[in-house]
Design a protein around this motif. Structure first.
Motif, PDB file in Angstrom:
ATOM      1  N   GLY A 155       0.700  -1.159   0.115  1.00  0.00           N
ATOM      2  CA  GLY A 155      -0.184  -0.070   0.015  1.00  0.00           C
ATOM      3  C   GLY A 155       0.734   1.163  -0.039  1.00  0.00           C
ATOM      4  O   GLY A 155       0.517   2.140  -0.736  1.00  0.00           O
ATOM      5  N   ALA A 159       1.246   3.673  -3.422  1.00  0.00           N
ATOM      6  CA  ALA A 159       0.545   4.920  -3.322  1.00  0.00           C
ATOM      7  C   ALA A 159       1.604   6.063  -3.682  1.00  0.00           C
ATOM      8  O   ALA A 159       1.421   7.043  -4.189  1.00  0.00           O
ATOM      9  CB  ALA A 159       0.000   5.056  -1.794  1.00  0.00           C
ATOM     10  N   MET A 163       1.572   8.361  -6.828  1.00  0.00           N
ATOM     11  CA  MET A 163       1.379   9.412  -6.794  1.00  0.00           C
ATOM     12  C   MET A 163       2.452  10.577  -7.311  1.00  0.00           C
ATOM     13  O   MET A 163       2.452  11.519  -7.971  1.00  0.00           O
ATOM     14  CB  MET A 163       1.365  10.100  -5.004  1.00  0.00           C
ATOM     15  CG  MET A 163       1.199  11.450  -4.802  1.00  0.00           C
ATOM     16  SD  MET A 163      -0.608  11.816  -5.386  1.00  0.00           S
ATOM     17  CE  MET A 163      -0.428  13.325  -6.151  1.00  0.00           C
ATOM     18  N   SER A 189     -13.557   6.869  -5.422  1.00  0.00           N
ATOM     19  CA  SER A 189     -12.476   6.014  -4.679  1.00  0.00           C
ATOM     20  C   SER A 189     -12.768   5.708  -3.209  1.00  0.00           C
ATOM     21  O   SER A 189     -12.721   4.493  -2.745  1.00  0.00           O
ATOM     22  CB  SER A 189     -11.054   6.997  -4.570  1.00  0.00           C
ATOM     23  OG  SER A 189     -11.391   8.103  -3.899  1.00  0.00           O
ATOM     24  N   ARG A 272      -3.826  13.342  -3.316  1.00  0.00           N
ATOM     25  CA  ARG A 272      -3.279  12.450  -2.585  1.00  0.00           C
ATOM     26  C   ARG A 272      -4.391  11.377  -1.731  1.00  0.00           C
ATOM     27  O   ARG A 272      -4.150  10.252  -1.885  1.00  0.00           O
ATOM     28  CB  ARG A 272      -2.275  12.814  -1.587  1.00  0.00           C
ATOM     29  CG  ARG A 272      -1.023  13.504  -2.204  1.00  0.00           C
ATOM     30  CD  ARG A 272      -0.311  14.097  -1.272  1.00  0.00           C
ATOM     31  NE  ARG A 272       0.946  14.633  -1.638  1.00  0.00           N
ATOM     32  CZ  ARG A 272       1.277  15.390  -2.632  1.00  0.00           C
ATOM     33  NH1 ARG A 272       0.245  16.444  -2.849  1.00  0.00           N
ATOM     34  NH2 ARG A 272       2.329  15.791  -3.035  1.00  0.00           N
ATOM     35  N   VAL A 275      -5.681   8.821  -4.484  1.00  0.00           N
ATOM     36  CA  VAL A 275      -4.507   7.748  -4.734  1.00  0.00           C
ATOM     37  C   VAL A 275      -4.648   6.629  -3.379  1.00  0.00           C
ATOM     38  O   VAL A 275      -4.609   5.594  -3.790  1.00  0.00           O
ATOM     39  CB  VAL A 275      -2.997   8.248  -4.882  1.00  0.00           C
ATOM     40  CG1 VAL A 275      -1.813   7.212  -4.791  1.00  0.00           C
ATOM     41  CG2 VAL A 275      -3.072   9.160  -6.096  1.00  0.00           C
ATOM     42  N   ALA A 276      -4.613   7.477  -2.401  1.00  0.00           N
ATOM     43  CA  ALA A 276      -4.707   6.513  -1.052  1.00  0.00           C
ATOM     44  C   ALA A 276      -5.868   5.497  -0.980  1.00  0.00           C
ATOM     45  O   ALA A 276      -5.561   4.319  -0.597  1.00  0.00           O
ATOM     46  CB  ALA A 276      -4.562   7.303   0.119  1.00  0.00           C
ATOM     47  N   SER A 278      -7.769   4.768  -3.581  1.00  0.00           N
ATOM     48  CA  SER A 278      -7.727   3.754  -4.882  1.00  0.00           C
ATOM     49  C   SER A 278      -6.630   2.588  -4.502  1.00  0.00           C
ATOM     50  O   SER A 278      -7.117   1.389  -4.856  1.00  0.00           O
ATOM     51  CB  SER A 278      -7.335   4.357  -6.022  1.00  0.00           C
ATOM     52  OG  SER A 278      -8.229   5.617  -6.257  1.00  0.00           O
ATOM     53  N   VAL A 279      -5.716   3.002  -3.981  1.00  0.00           N
ATOM     54  CA  VAL A 279      -4.511   1.826  -3.923  1.00  0.00           C
ATOM     55  C   VAL A 279      -4.901   0.919  -2.964  1.00  0.00           C
ATOM     56  O   VAL A 279      -5.162  -0.002  -2.885  1.00  0.00           O
ATOM     57  CB  VAL A 279      -3.344   2.465  -3.372  1.00  0.00           C
ATOM     58  CG1 VAL A 279      -2.177   1.255  -2.927  1.00  0.00           C
ATOM     59  CG2 VAL A 279      -2.707   2.977  -4.552  1.00  0.00           C
ATOM     60  N   SER A 280      -5.584   1.475  -1.788  1.00  0.00           N
ATOM     61  CA  SER A 280      -5.964   0.547  -0.778  1.00  0.00           C
ATOM     62  C   SER A 280      -7.218  -0.210  -1.085  1.00  0.00           C
ATOM     63  O   SER A 280      -7.318  -1.476  -0.924  1.00  0.00           O
ATOM     64  CB  SER A 280      -6.756   1.396   0.429  1.00  0.00           C
ATOM     65  OG  SER A 280      -5.515   2.138   1.064  1.00  0.00           O
ATOM     66  N   ALA A 304      -1.195   3.505   2.616  1.00  0.00           N
ATOM     67  CA  ALA A 304      -1.494   4.401   1.612  1.00  0.00           C
ATOM     68  C   ALA A 304      -1.293   5.730   1.735  1.00  0.00           C
ATOM     69  O   ALA A 304      -0.906   6.303   1.114  1.00  0.00           O
ATOM     70  CB  ALA A 304      -2.641   3.729   0.655  1.00  0.00           C
ATOM     71  N   ALA A 308       1.494   8.291   0.009  1.00  0.00           N
ATOM     72  CA  ALA A 308       0.884   9.276  -0.910  1.00  0.00           C
ATOM     73  C   ALA A 308       1.393  10.671  -0.180  1.00  0.00           C
ATOM     74  O   ALA A 308       1.915  11.711  -0.850  1.00  0.00           O
ATOM     75  CB  ALA A 308      -0.594   9.434  -0.912  1.00  0.00           C
TER      76      ALA A 308
END
Length: 353
Positions: A155, A159, A163, A189, A272, A275-276, A278-280, A304, A308
């Motif tokens: 994660g 991230a 990012m 997200s 950020r 991104v955090a 979405s990645v999680s 994440a 980010a």
């Protein structure tokens, strides 16, 4: 009412209470970043997260099977004809739940985003050890310990990398207009993250309820095992009950922990935050569908956010707060196990077997 039937009802009720505490304890996982960046208002975010929790809870059962079969082996209790032996199995599950709920309330009170998943697993291990029940150590290593370390590392790294790439792509774009677009994207997200939370965490309660039914001798009554394949199945009413409990808990909110994740670690901007989340969400889906692993949504989103956030500048992250969170992560399994083992000895002494 037969005492074992009463115990089964009590265990299911406390399992749903755990599910509810999981909801308000982990509501911050899905929406803290969206609320902190003002992409969503708190109540709209909570309502959306509650709905997505229900949908996610109904999308799969593999994590539930891992909890029901892969942590401790209760076959000696579920296959017994002696009601007193079955009762010991129910006391084990009850003690595990009480240990997990107790740790959830402690960490919620102090605003620490610990893992409800690991609290439950720690509770099962503690009650299992206290009762001399076989603990599935390889299953725990494969489905709990390894993912526990891998998921936050992945994660954080993903991230950070994504990012950085987005920052390179946005270098010539107007900042405020771009952040506005990411604020809209955060709605998607955050919904994806809430779906992953339901997919992961509601299933853990399903697995515990199935364990209670098996320990109480109700496996055949509720068709827990497929007569053809022999695989564990989750009854529809168990799915709906777990989905409803976690959804209600999520809607009630987890304001203390939300403040920690959304503001105390780092002041996130919408890019950020997107991104955090979405990645999680991606890590949660892969763990559930690909690995059947009950990973921690808390650990994944926190890592994440750190990844980010670190792209802003390393010093922007409040590493002392992050350090306290990591300490809570490592304490959760042994502390929940300790509480559950103590509860088992108390219950075993006062409940006739």
């Amino acid at each position: 009412m037969d005492f074992n039937v009463f115990l089964v009802v009590v265990v299911i009720a406390i399992a749903l209470l755990f599910d509810y505490t999981n909801g308000f304890h982990d509501a911050a996982n899905a929406i803290a970043t969206s609320v902190s960046t003002r992409a969503l208002t708190p109540r709209i975010a909570l309502l959306m997260a509650a709905v997505m929790n229900v949908i996610g809870a109904l999308l799969g059962t593999e994590v539930a099977k891992t909890i029901g079969e892969g942590i401790i082996n209760i076959e000696q209790y579920s296959m017994a004809d002696d009601v007193s032996v079955q009762r010991v199995g129910l006391i084990i599950v009850l003690s595990a739940l009480v240990g997990a709920v107790t740790w959830n309330y402690i960490t919620w009170w102090f605003g620490m985003p610990s893992s409800s998943s690991h609290a439950l697993i720690g509770g099962l291990v503690g009650a299992g050890l206290a009762s001399a029940t076989q603990v599935q150590w390889w299953g725990i290593m494969q489905h709990v310990i390894i993912p526990m370390f891998l998921s936050p590392v992945i994660g954080f790294a993903l991230a950070f990398l994504i990012m950085k790439l987005i920052m390179m792509a946005m270098v010539n774009m107007p900042y405020h207009r771009t952040m506005k677009r990411f604020r809209y994207a955060q709605t998607v997200s955050a919904a994806a993250m809430a779906l992953g939370h339901g997919l992961q965490d509601a299933q853990k309660t399903m697995g515990v309820i199935v364990m209670a039914l098996l320990a109480g001798g109700y496996g055949e009554t509720h068709n827990i095992f497929d007569p053809v394949t022999g695989d564990m199945t989750i009854p529809l009413w168990v799915k709906l009950a777990a989905a409803g409990a976690i959804s209600l808990g999520t809607y009630s909110g987890g304001w203390r922990i939300m403040k920690t994740l959304g503001r105390k670690i780092i002041d996130l901007d919408p890019a950020r935050g997107f991104v955090a989340e979405s990645v999680s969400a991606g890590v949660l889906y892969i763990a559930a569908f690909g690995m059947h692993a009950p990973i921690s949504t808390t650990q994944t989103i926190t890592a994440a956010i750190l990844g980010a956030g670190a792209t802003k500048r390393w010093s922007a992250v409040r590493w002392n707060v992050a350090g306290n969170i990591v300490i809570a992560w490592f304490l959760t399994l042994p502390m929940a196990a300790g509480v559950a083992s103590l509860i088992f000895f108390i219950f075993h002494a006062i409940i006739p077997v």
